[in-house]
Design an enzyme around this catalytic site. Structure first.
Site, PDB file in Angstrom:
ATOM      1  N   HIS A 249      52.540  31.339  44.885  1.00 27.69           N
ATOM      2  CA  HIS A 249      51.146  31.460  44.453  1.00 27.69           C
ATOM      3  C   HIS A 249      50.245  31.356  45.696  1.00 27.69           C
ATOM      4  O   HIS A 249      50.337  30.392  46.454  1.00 27.69           O
ATOM      5  CB  HIS A 249      50.786  30.388  43.421  1.00 27.69           C
ATOM      6  CG  HIS A 249      49.456  30.659  42.802  1.00 27.69           C
ATOM      7  ND1 HIS A 249      49.318  31.456  41.679  1.00 27.69           N
ATOM      8  CD2 HIS A 249      48.208  30.314  43.167  1.00 27.69           C
ATOM      9  CE1 HIS A 249      48.034  31.565  41.387  1.00 27.69           C
ATOM     10  NE2 HIS A 249      47.337  30.883  42.268  1.00 27.69           N
ATOM     11  N   ALA A 250      49.396  32.352  45.881  1.00 27.06           N
ATOM     12  CA  ALA A 250      48.620  32.446  47.119  1.00 27.06           C
ATOM     13  C   ALA A 250      47.742  31.218  47.354  1.00 27.06           C
ATOM     14  O   ALA A 250      47.141  30.684  46.428  1.00 27.06           O
ATOM     15  CB  ALA A 250      47.741  33.694  47.069  1.00 27.06           C
ATOM     16  N   HIS A 279      40.367  37.124  49.159  1.00 31.81           N
ATOM     17  CA  HIS A 279      40.079  35.849  48.504  1.00 31.81           C
ATOM     18  C   HIS A 279      40.511  34.683  49.402  1.00 31.81           C
ATOM     19  O   HIS A 279      39.742  33.760  49.672  1.00 31.81           O
ATOM     20  CB  HIS A 279      40.802  35.792  47.149  1.00 31.81           C
ATOM     21  CG  HIS A 279      40.670  34.477  46.447  1.00 31.81           C
ATOM     22  ND1 HIS A 279      39.751  34.256  45.450  1.00 31.81           N
ATOM     23  CD2 HIS A 279      41.332  33.306  46.605  1.00 31.81           C
ATOM     24  CE1 HIS A 279      39.839  33.001  45.037  1.00 31.81           C
ATOM     25  NE2 HIS A 279      40.808  32.404  45.713  1.00 31.81           N
ATOM     26  N   GLU A 280      41.742  34.746  49.878  1.00 34.92           N
ATOM     27  CA  GLU A 280      42.275  33.649  50.695  1.00 34.92           C
ATOM     28  C   GLU A 280      41.554  33.556  52.041  1.00 34.92           C
ATOM     29  O   GLU A 280      41.245  32.465  52.516  1.00 34.92           O
ATOM     30  CB  GLU A 280      43.776  33.803  50.908  1.00 34.92           C
ATOM     31  CG  GLU A 280      44.612  33.772  49.621  1.00 34.92           C
ATOM     32  CD  GLU A 280      44.340  32.565  48.741  1.00 34.92           C
ATOM     33  OE1 GLU A 280      43.933  31.506  49.273  1.00 34.92           O
ATOM     34  OE2 GLU A 280      44.516  32.667  47.515  1.00 34.92           O
ATOM     35  N   HIS A 283      38.441  31.614  51.871  1.00 35.67           N
ATOM     36  CA  HIS A 283      38.639  30.158  52.007  1.00 35.67           C
ATOM     37  C   HIS A 283      38.660  29.766  53.486  1.00 35.67           C
ATOM     38  O   HIS A 283      38.023  28.814  53.911  1.00 35.67           O
ATOM     39  CB  HIS A 283      39.963  29.729  51.372  1.00 35.67           C
ATOM     40  CG  HIS A 283      39.972  29.723  49.871  1.00 35.67           C
ATOM     41  ND1 HIS A 283      39.041  29.060  49.118  1.00 35.67           N
ATOM     42  CD2 HIS A 283      40.841  30.263  48.975  1.00 35.67           C
ATOM     43  CE1 HIS A 283      39.326  29.208  47.819  1.00 35.67           C
ATOM     44  NE2 HIS A 283      40.411  29.934  47.714  1.00 35.67           N
ATOM     45  N   GLU A 307      35.932  29.323  45.748  1.00 33.94           N
ATOM     46  CA  GLU A 307      36.673  30.408  45.110  1.00 33.94           C
ATOM     47  C   GLU A 307      35.894  31.722  45.096  1.00 33.94           C
ATOM     48  O   GLU A 307      36.468  32.793  44.965  1.00 33.94           O
ATOM     49  CB  GLU A 307      37.060  30.025  43.673  1.00 33.94           C
ATOM     50  CG  GLU A 307      37.957  28.793  43.574  1.00 33.94           C
ATOM     51  CD  GLU A 307      39.220  28.887  44.413  1.00 33.94           C
ATOM     52  OE1 GLU A 307      39.675  30.015  44.676  1.00 33.94           O
ATOM     53  OE2 GLU A 307      39.740  27.833  44.820  1.00 33.94           O
ATOM     54  N   HIS A 407      48.590  26.518  38.074  1.00 38.41           N
ATOM     55  CA  HIS A 407      47.612  25.443  38.287  1.00 38.41           C
ATOM     56  C   HIS A 407      47.869  24.193  37.450  1.00 38.41           C
ATOM     57  O   HIS A 407      47.275  23.148  37.721  1.00 38.41           O
ATOM     58  CB  HIS A 407      46.201  25.976  38.060  1.00 38.41           C
ATOM     59  CG  HIS A 407      45.849  27.117  38.988  1.00 38.41           C
ATOM     60  ND1 HIS A 407      46.445  28.360  38.897  1.00 38.41           N
ATOM     61  CD2 HIS A 407      44.997  27.197  40.036  1.00 38.41           C
ATOM     62  CE1 HIS A 407      45.971  29.147  39.836  1.00 38.41           C
ATOM     63  NE2 HIS A 407      45.089  28.482  40.549  1.00 38.41           N
ATOM     64  N   TYR A 417      37.276  28.726  38.928  1.00 44.69           N
ATOM     65  CA  TYR A 417      37.423  30.182  38.911  1.00 44.69           C
ATOM     66  C   TYR A 417      36.471  30.831  37.905  1.00 44.69           C
ATOM     67  O   TYR A 417      35.960  31.913  38.123  1.00 44.69           O
ATOM     68  CB  TYR A 417      38.862  30.589  38.591  1.00 44.69           C
ATOM     69  CG  TYR A 417      39.863  30.028  39.573  1.00 44.69           C
ATOM     70  CD1 TYR A 417      39.928  30.494  40.882  1.00 44.69           C
ATOM     71  CD2 TYR A 417      40.736  29.012  39.195  1.00 44.69           C
ATOM     72  CE1 TYR A 417      40.845  29.974  41.781  1.00 44.69           C
ATOM     73  CE2 TYR A 417      41.660  28.481  40.096  1.00 44.69           C
ATOM     74  CZ  TYR A 417      41.710  28.964  41.380  1.00 44.69           C
ATOM     75  OH  TYR A 417      42.618  28.449  42.273  1.00 44.69           O
TER      76      TYR A 417
HETATM   77  O1  X8Z Z   1      44.771  30.806  42.142  1.00 44.27           O
HETATM   78  C1  X8Z Z   1      44.024  31.677  42.541  1.00 44.27           C
HETATM   79  C2  X8Z Z   1      43.957  32.011  44.037  1.00 44.27           C
HETATM   80  C3  X8Z Z   1      44.366  30.840  44.858  1.00 44.27           C
HETATM   81  S1  X8Z Z   1      43.096  29.837  45.345  1.00 44.27           S
HETATM   82  C4  X8Z Z   1      44.918  33.125  44.340  1.00 44.27           C
HETATM   83  N1  X8Z Z   1      43.288  32.393  41.657  1.00 44.27           N
HETATM   84  C5  X8Z Z   1      43.347  32.141  40.225  1.00 44.27           C
HETATM   85  C6  X8Z Z   1      44.703  32.505  39.652  1.00 44.27           C
HETATM   86  O2  X8Z Z   1      45.438  33.238  40.315  1.00 44.27           O
HETATM   87  O3  X8Z Z   1      45.026  32.079  38.551  1.00 44.27           O
HETATM   88  C7  X8Z Z   1      42.328  33.441  41.992  1.00 44.27           C
HETATM   89  C8  X8Z Z   1      41.811  33.942  40.693  1.00 44.27           C
HETATM   90  C9  X8Z Z   1      42.270  32.988  39.626  1.00 44.27           C
HETATM   91 ZN    ZN Z   2      41.225  30.411  45.883  1.00 42.17          ZN
END
Ligand code: X8Z
Ligand code: ZN
Length: 508
Positions: A249-250, A279-280, A283, A307, A407, A417
């Site tokens: 997960h990024a 997105h990353e 950050h 975010e 998460h 988010y």
């Molecule tokens: O978890 C993230 C990022 C990491 S900070 C990739 N996001 C949420 C997800 O993937 O569930 C970005 C959008 C929503």
């Molecule tokens: Zn993020």
């Protein structure tokens, strides 16, 4: 008489509120809490599903979700991935108990109150505010859900997708049905569709994963930001390692709180990961911008800001920007805007209820409204109510479906988010105003516009030193979260959706 002034006071408060999982004041619980977090995160990272033929990791399943139109295969993968999480259920329950005790030791009623107290306002006012924002954008979501359901019904037939009611959650192109752009082909506006597909452009360009990141960096450079440090390129993870389990997960990292910036991803050559790279990187640039602040104020104005930053920049990945990059030959005609907007809506609008409900579930778990006997039931009630999707297979309390979303085992709050998806349009609009752009918001790109970069910098360098409305004001001139920009952005699509839906029975 106060022992210290408001600045120290703010920093002391930050130390408390930044705790996501506070340990109670005893060593055994603190150690157990740490172990539980590590265990669950590792389970997620090692997650895979094996049938008689072979095993699939999440990257592979992600591709299947994006590309397959075979409901049986999709259902198998949907259920398969959810086999990773039942073993987390007990651990999660225990983690909630310990962290709730920790929150109480800090003076909060429970962990829900602590999480909701991180927004420079009363926690109950905050959650009411979030609901209000949702009410504003819900008409967009309802219209989109209605159209998508109807098109999927036509494609799959009544047996698979009912004409009315909820959409089976395995058919929306994403493991969690959180974004739907992968079903664009099935729901696109006929004759007005996009003539290009970003994934295809990326693949055809022959760009490597690292080059995708370099392209992201170049965007930020065009705004006037310094290049990333050499160590970023040496120490980041761009590809899934072959020899060990990792959480793919990024994420973005700021190891020394100064300039040791890194990202950790398992990049695939597609549009989604190209966006996630921005997105990353957002950050990382934010982290660098606030590195002059006192240590505990090195954070974003609130977690939604962190975010939103990279996503704001990614809203500028417009057709005209792709032409400037040389990925696209010529700018498509305005008639294609509807297809572009549909694609965007399938990502940005489809996400909103999911962004809202993940923490609705957790807040209720933390405050005891959802008890462990009802973890899964509570989850699906929220999924059905807010998203209008339903499980494609029977679910019981031997399942723990929340745990199959990163998460939850990763303990990352999620309301951020939801906020970010609304806020990024507000930021985008403010930046486009700043550069004097005139025209429809979805065609604006801030690429090569250092004036927009200055605005971003003015907000980011404040870190967490001021209440978030001050940071909001530094960039947008507004002191409140405002959904009108996201609504404006999608107005042409809304008009079209309303037209499409006029003889359909919408709602669920
Ligand atoms: O978890 C993230 C990022 C990491 S900070 C990739 N996001 C949420 C997800 O993937 O569930 C970005 C959008 C929503
Ligand atoms: Zn993020």
């Amino acid at each position: 008489e106060a022992l210290y002034g408001p600045e120290v006071s703010r920093q002391l408060q930050r130390l408390k509120l930044d705790l996501v999982l506070p340990a109670p004041d005893d060593k055994t619980s603190a150690k157990r809490l740490a172990d539980l977090g590590v265990k669950m995160e590792a389970m997620y990272g090692a997650g895979e599903y094996c049938n008689d033929d072979r095993c699939y990791n999440l990257d592979e399943m992600t591709i299947i979700f994006a590309e397959s139109r075979d409901p049986e295969l999709l259902q198998e993968m949907w259920r398969g991935w959810r086999s990773i999480s039942p073993p987390m259920r007990q651990l999660y329950e225990e983690q909630v108990d310990i962290a709730n005790a920790g929150a109480q030791d800090l003076g909060f009623t429970n962990l829900s109150e602590l999480w909701r107290s991180n927004y420079d306002m009363d926690p109950d006012v905050f959650s009411a505010d979030v609901d209000q924002q949702w009410q504003k954008v819900k008409p967009l979501y309802d219209a989109l859900q209605c159209h998508v359901r109807s098109e999927l019904n036509e494609f799959y037939g009544d047996q698979v997708v009912p004409k009315a009611g909820k959409i089976p959650a395995h058919l929306l192109g994403n493991m969690w049905a959180q974004t739907w752009d992968n079903v664009y082909e099935l729901v696109k506006p006929e004759n007005r569709e996009q003539s290009y597909e970003l994934t295809q452009l990326i693949v055809e360009s022959g760009m490597s994963e690292v080059e995708m990141v370099k392209t992201g960096e170049a965007f930020f450079s065009s705004l006037g930001f310094e290049p990333l440090p050499e160590t970023f390129w040496q120490r980041s993870q761009f590809l899934r390692p072959r020899d060990r389990d990792v959480v793919c997960h990024a994420s973005a990292w700021n190891i020394d709180n100064i300039d040791d910036l890194r990202i950790k991803m398992c990049i695939q050559k597609n549009a989604e990961d190209f966006q996630t790279i921005h997105h990353e990187l957002g950050h990382n640039y934010y982290q660098r911008a606030y590195n002059q602040q006192p240590f505990v104020l090195r954070n974003s104005a609130n977690d939604g800001f962190h975010e939103a930053l990279g996503d704001t920049v990614a809203l500028s990945i417009t057709p005209s920007y792709l032409v400037q990059l040389g990925l696209l030959e010529e700018e498509p005609p305005v008639e294609e805007d509807l297809g572009y907007l549909m694609n965007m809506a399938l990502n940005k609008i489809a996400f909103l209820p999911f962004g809202l409900l993940v923490d609705k579930w957790r807040w209720q778990v933390f405050n005891g409204e959802i008890t462990p006997q009802d973890y899964n039931k509570g989850w699906w009630q929220l999924r059905e109510k807010y998203q209008g999707v339903e499980a494609p297979a029977e679910r019981t309390e031997s399942d723990f479906d929340p745990g199959a979303k990163y998460h939850i085992p990763g303990n990352t709050p999620y309301t951020r988010y939801f906020l970010a998806f609304i806020q990024q349009f507000q930021f985008h609009k403010a930046l486009c105003d700043e550069i004097g752009y005139q025209g429809p918001l979805h065609r604006c790109s801030i690429y090569n516009q250092p004036k927009a970069g200055e605005k971003l910098q003015a907000m980011m360098e404040l870190g967490r030193s001021k209440p978030w409305p001050d940071a909001m004001e530094a960039m947008t001139g507004q002191r409140e979260l405002d959904a009108s920009a996201i609504i404006d952005y999608f107005t042409p699509l809304m008009t079209w959706l309303d037209e499409q839906n006029k003889d359909r029975q919408c709602g669920w």
